[in-house]
Design an enzyme around this catalytic site. Structure first.
Site, PDB file in Angstrom:
ATOM      1  N   HIS A 364       0.817  -1.214   0.000  1.00  0.00           N
ATOM      2  CA  HIS A 364       0.000   0.000   0.000  1.00  0.00           C
ATOM      3  C   HIS A 364       0.853   1.268   0.000  1.00  0.00           C
ATOM      4  O   HIS A 364       0.400   2.316  -0.457  1.00  0.00           O
ATOM      5  CB  HIS A 364      -0.935   0.020   1.217  1.00  0.00           C
ATOM      6  CG  HIS A 364      -2.156  -0.833   1.026  1.00  0.00           C
ATOM      7  ND1 HIS A 364      -2.151  -2.180   1.247  1.00  0.00           N
ATOM      8  CD2 HIS A 364      -3.407  -0.522   0.622  1.00  0.00           C
ATOM      9  CE1 HIS A 364      -3.360  -2.673   0.992  1.00  0.00           C
ATOM     10  NE2 HIS A 364      -4.131  -1.679   0.608  1.00  0.00           N
ATOM     11  N   GLY A 365       2.032   1.211   0.554  1.00  0.00           N
ATOM     12  CA  GLY A 365       2.857   2.415   0.548  1.00  0.00           C
ATOM     13  C   GLY A 365       4.106   2.263   1.397  1.00  0.00           C
ATOM     14  O   GLY A 365       4.235   1.317   2.176  1.00  0.00           O
TER      15      GLY A 365
END
Lengths: 531, 363
Positions: A364-365
């Site tokens: 996701h990041g």
């Protein structure tokens, strides 16, 4: 060119017209041309990274396929080989293939890691070095993230693993390989397709099917409604609460987390509906990415219903390979001796799940908050499995009827609550902020905020709140009908034509009037587009 | 069977388009004092209008069509809007020429003041001018004229950075619903559904029509020497308009109606008037004290604020312009009593009732 724009609508229309005008055999070239145009339109400079990835998986696939074929040919030409000889040959081939696969994976993931995580990793490295007195500024790269890199990297690598496993024959045509990776609707935010499912549909020309086109457009419209009349409005509330979290306590924080949960669902699943709708007009059925996740009765079930293609990718390429590996089997044997049969048996599974969810978080990041977000889900799932015997005993003792609606409702609400709390990690600006928010959530019991008008102070006016409430009801009813096995579009098709038209025209006018777009709203990109 | 499906699709799209247009009409720009005269232009019977009036809010306050009609029988239509972009004059005239034999146009030059050129390009002003324009398709012509004008103006004066100004790439100008759909939050009103009413022919019936502000203290703002020249942009715009007038055989009269600006701004206005005069066009500059006195405008009683006349002052300035037109020999026949102008009589009567009651109640 965003999915919700006049340019995209025209682009879609022109592509469809060209697609159905072209000879059946060459229709895939229209999709390829459009996909490349779409991709380079959205970022000329970063488009080359995508092509590098395609080249990497293309070459890897061909090399793997060569060894697969050599292996098969050798076995065919030597029918009298003994079992041990076959085994030795297989191992030899596996070793070579593993090297090629590793190289392919390293190259493919290198772009993702470099572009997405370099700044974070270099920052962390310099923070650690500064503890040892090393001074300096962490090097940074200032490059826009290529559109859909997190999605297409997983999609591309799944292809080479499947070729490695002998499930697929390698694609010989580089252009077709490029289309598989860059297909324009799905490049934005998935779903993460598999070659075996997508390739035949992409490469085989489809004849115009009025019904498919109609259904595709209807699905697109449904996604648009979710995005513009729910996600965007919910985003206003979530932005207010998460952006000014120090001002809020108790139930407001939980409310913010739940609202964000609804926002991200409407946003992501709405986007998926639009993408699937676009593809359906060309006769292409995308992989299903959502199956009403908020009806899940446990967090593990939630992950089988939420972002299904990412979950399936993690399951097939991380979880199973790890949990079924020799190393994990040996670890299980050893831990059984120390912790007993039950825990010893479960530990490799938990560890594999832990790693898979860690990767989900990292995917996701590049921030610790995403790592914790992934691990939160892993801990909840592992904990619930671990405590299952205890739950069973409690349920038996309290004589709880687990078949009745009230128990199922409790399970659904409990899951929603757990997932919502987890969302605080992914939505808050940093890990520290998410911890502070959770602390604030428990610092005050203030149920009156639900009734004293506080809910109207987060940026939405009463009429907008009413609209959001109405759309949630509609979404709930539609989801419930789908959960019961009803096919909405097919059912609508059976109604009188006038009724069908009223519904569709009504839906278009509804979104045109009530949609959060235009100058008055700062309509955001899709949440998952940023991942 | 296949044809049936296509026919159905076409019917569906047509029905959708009808629904969409209907909704777009309701969610357009709200009516205002400034724009309803424009929106109601098509209500006028063919061949009835001789002259047009253009300009910004200054003309909205200073031009009174019922007065020109009641006292002179002049059929002059007011097409001004608040901070009207100067560029709309030509397409507006083009549209008017389709139904009427327009002989002349009276143009107030406030819109060509360099500051107003830029402020007239605020998105709200642009929308107000073109969205209330009567011809559905001619609107795009108006819009393109504004875009061209904006491009030139931004190039010449620079584009302000505050984001309120017309964005030349913004497609929402073609689809007003894109901007105005969010009005649902405030709720639609009756005026969003019913046709625009223009019962006073665009004459000043604002809430402040009967307001009074003593502006005699500002007289010194008109005390300046006309020095300097108009800038390149202003010259270009005026020359394009001169060219258009010649091509369409429409006589142009340039005026600067009463308003108190800074001395520099007043000088700019007078320079514009001077330039037009030098090019052989008839002009009136109300900043000239003689003109003001001849018009009988009372600085103590006839202004509503520094920039605008009240309804009493508006009638006086209108009558002065009408006298000027007659004196200069423009085509100003007295249409009173003609069958085609029944509605003009009605509007003038209604306005003067409103006017007299307004001042009576004021006292």
């Amino acid at each position: 060119m965003t999915l919700i724009s006049v340019e995209f609508a025209l682009f879609w229309l022109v592509t469809a017209l060209l697609y159905f005008v072209f000879p059946l055999k060459y229709r895939w070239t229209v999709l390829l041309g459009s996909s490349l145009l779409f991709y380079f339109w959205n970022g000329l400079g970063t488009g080359y990274f995508m092509l590098f990835t395609v080249a990497a998986v293309y070459v890897t696939g061909l090399l793997l396929d060569k060894y697969n074929n050599e292996h098969k040919d050798y076995l065919k030409s030597h029918p009298d080989m003994t079992r041990d000889e076959k085994k030795a040959l297989k191992q030899k081939m596996q070793k070579k293939k593993r090297c090629i696969l590793s190289a392919g994976l390293v190259v493919s993931f290198a772009f993702l890691v470099f572009l997405k995580y370099f700044n974070f990793l270099s920052g962390q490295a310099f923070s650690v070095l500064s503890l040892f007195g090393v001074k300096g500024t962490a090097p940074k790269i200032d490059l826009a993230l290529p559109l859909g890199i997190s999605f297409y990297t997983l999609q591309a690598t799944s292809y080479i693993v499947d070729v490695y496993r002998g499930k697929l024959a390698a694609e010989k045509n580089f252009a077709k390989m490029t289309l598989f990776v860059s297909f324009f609707p799905q490049i934005i935010q998935g779903p993460i397709g598999r070659f075996g499912h997508m390739a035949p549909q992409l490469f085989e020309g489809h004849r115009f099917d009025f019904r498919e086109a109609k259904f595709g457009t209807q699905l697109f419209l449904w996604g648009l409604i979710k995005k513009l009349t729910l996600a965007e409005y919910m985003g206003i509330i979530a932005d207010e609460i998460f952006g000014n979290y120090t001002q809020y306590k108790g139930l407001i924080i939980l409310f913010g987390a739940m609202v964000y949960g609804v926002q991200v669902y409407a946003d992501f699943s709405g986007g998926m509906d639009m993408i699937s709708g676009v593809a359906q007009v060309f006769g292409i059925k995308m992989a299903v990415n959502f199956e009403r996740p908020y009806f899940a009765r446990s967090v593990s079930e939630f992950w089988r219903r939420w972002h299904i293609t990412l979950g399936a990718w993690m399951r097939d390429y991380v979880f199973y390979p790890l949990s079924l590996s020799k190393a994990f089997a040996n670890m299980g044997k050893k831990t059984r001796k120390v912790f007993g049969t039950y825990i010893g048996k479960m530990l490799p599974t938990f560890l594999a799940s832990f790693i898979a969810f860690f990767l989900v978080g990292v995917w996701h990041g590049s921030s610790y908050k995403y790592v914790v977000y992934g691990l939160w889900n892993s801990v909840i799932i592992s904990g619930s499995i671990l405590l299952e015997p205890v739950y069973k005993k409690i349920i038996e003792k309290l004589k709880i009827n687990t078949e009745c609606f009230s128990w199922q409702l409790f399970q659904i609400l409990r899951t929603f609550l757990l997932v919502s709390v987890g969302r605080i990690f992914s939505r808050a600006d940093s890990l520290m902020i998410s911890f502070n928010m959770i602390k604030n959530m428990f610092s005050e019991f203030n149920p009156w905020v639900l009734t004293n008008g506080t809910l109207y102070t987060f940026g939405l006016q009463p009429r907008q709140m009413f609209l959001v409430f109405l759309v949630i009801i509609v979404l709930f009813v539609v989801s419930l009908m789908q959960e019961k096995g009803m096919k909405i579009r097919e059912s609508l098709e059976k109604q009188n034509m006038l009724f069908q038209w009223l519904v569709i025209i009504g839906a278009i006018i509804f979104v045109a009037i009530y949609g959060a777009y235009g100058d008055q709203f700062n309509a955001a990109d899709f949440v998952y587009q940023q991942f | 069977m296949k044809n049936k499906k296509w026919l159905r699709s076409v019917a569906f799209i047509l029905l959708l388009a009808v629904a969409f247009v209907g909704v777009s009409q309701c969610y357009g720009i709200p009516n205002s004092y400034d724009t309803r005269n424009l929106a109601a232009f098509d209500d006028e019977k063919e061949g009835t209008i001789d002259g047009l009036v253009f300009g910004t809010s200054v003309i909205g306050y200073s031009w009174n069509t019922p007065a020109a009609w009641q006292d002179y029988g002049m059929a002059i239509y007011h097409m001004g809007t608040s901070e009207q972009p100067f560029a709309v004059i030509r397409p507006f005239m083009d549209y008017a020429l389709k139904k009427h034999d327009i002989k002349y146009a009276v143009i107030d030059v406030h819109g060509l003041r360099s500051k107003t050129v830029i402020s007239s390009l605020k998105a709200t002003k642009v929308r107000s001018a073109y969205l209330n324009f009567p011809g559905e398709f001619s609107r795009f012509k108006v819009l393109h004229a504004i875009f061209d004008y904006a491009e030139m103006a931004f190039e010449f004066y620079g584009k302000p950075k505050d984001g309120k100004y017309v964005n030349l790439n913004d497609k929402s100008y073609y689809l007003p619903l894109y901007i105005f759909h969010s009005r649902w939050v405030d709720g639609l009103k009756k005026s969003d559904f019913v046709t625009v009413e223009n019962k006073y022919m665009g004459a000043n019936d604002r809430k402040n029509a009967f307001g009074v502000m003593d502006c005699s203290g500002y007289l010194n703002l008109w005390d300046y020497e006309i020095t300097g020249e108009i800038d390149g942009f202003q010259r270009q715009q005026l020359e394009m308009l001169f060219e258009y007038g010649k091509e369409k055989n429409i006589e142009l009269i340039f005026i600067s109606l009463p308003s108190f600006r800074t001395k520099d701004e007043q000088r700019e206005l007078s320079n514009l008037i001077k330039f037009c005069n030098e090019q052989g066009y008839d002009t009136i500059d109300f900043a000239d004290e003689t003109v003001l006195n001849e018009a009988g405008i009372d600085l103590k009683k006839d202004f509503v604020n520094k920039g605008h006349l009240n309804s009493r002052g508006g009638i006086k300035s209108t009558k002065y312009v009408c006298e000027f037109l007659k004196e200069k020999g423009y085509y100003t026949p007295d249409h009173r009593g003609e069958e085609l102008y029944k509605s003009w009589n009605k509007s003038a009567k209604a306005y003067f009732n409103f006017y007299e009651n307004g001042w009576k109640n004021k006292k």
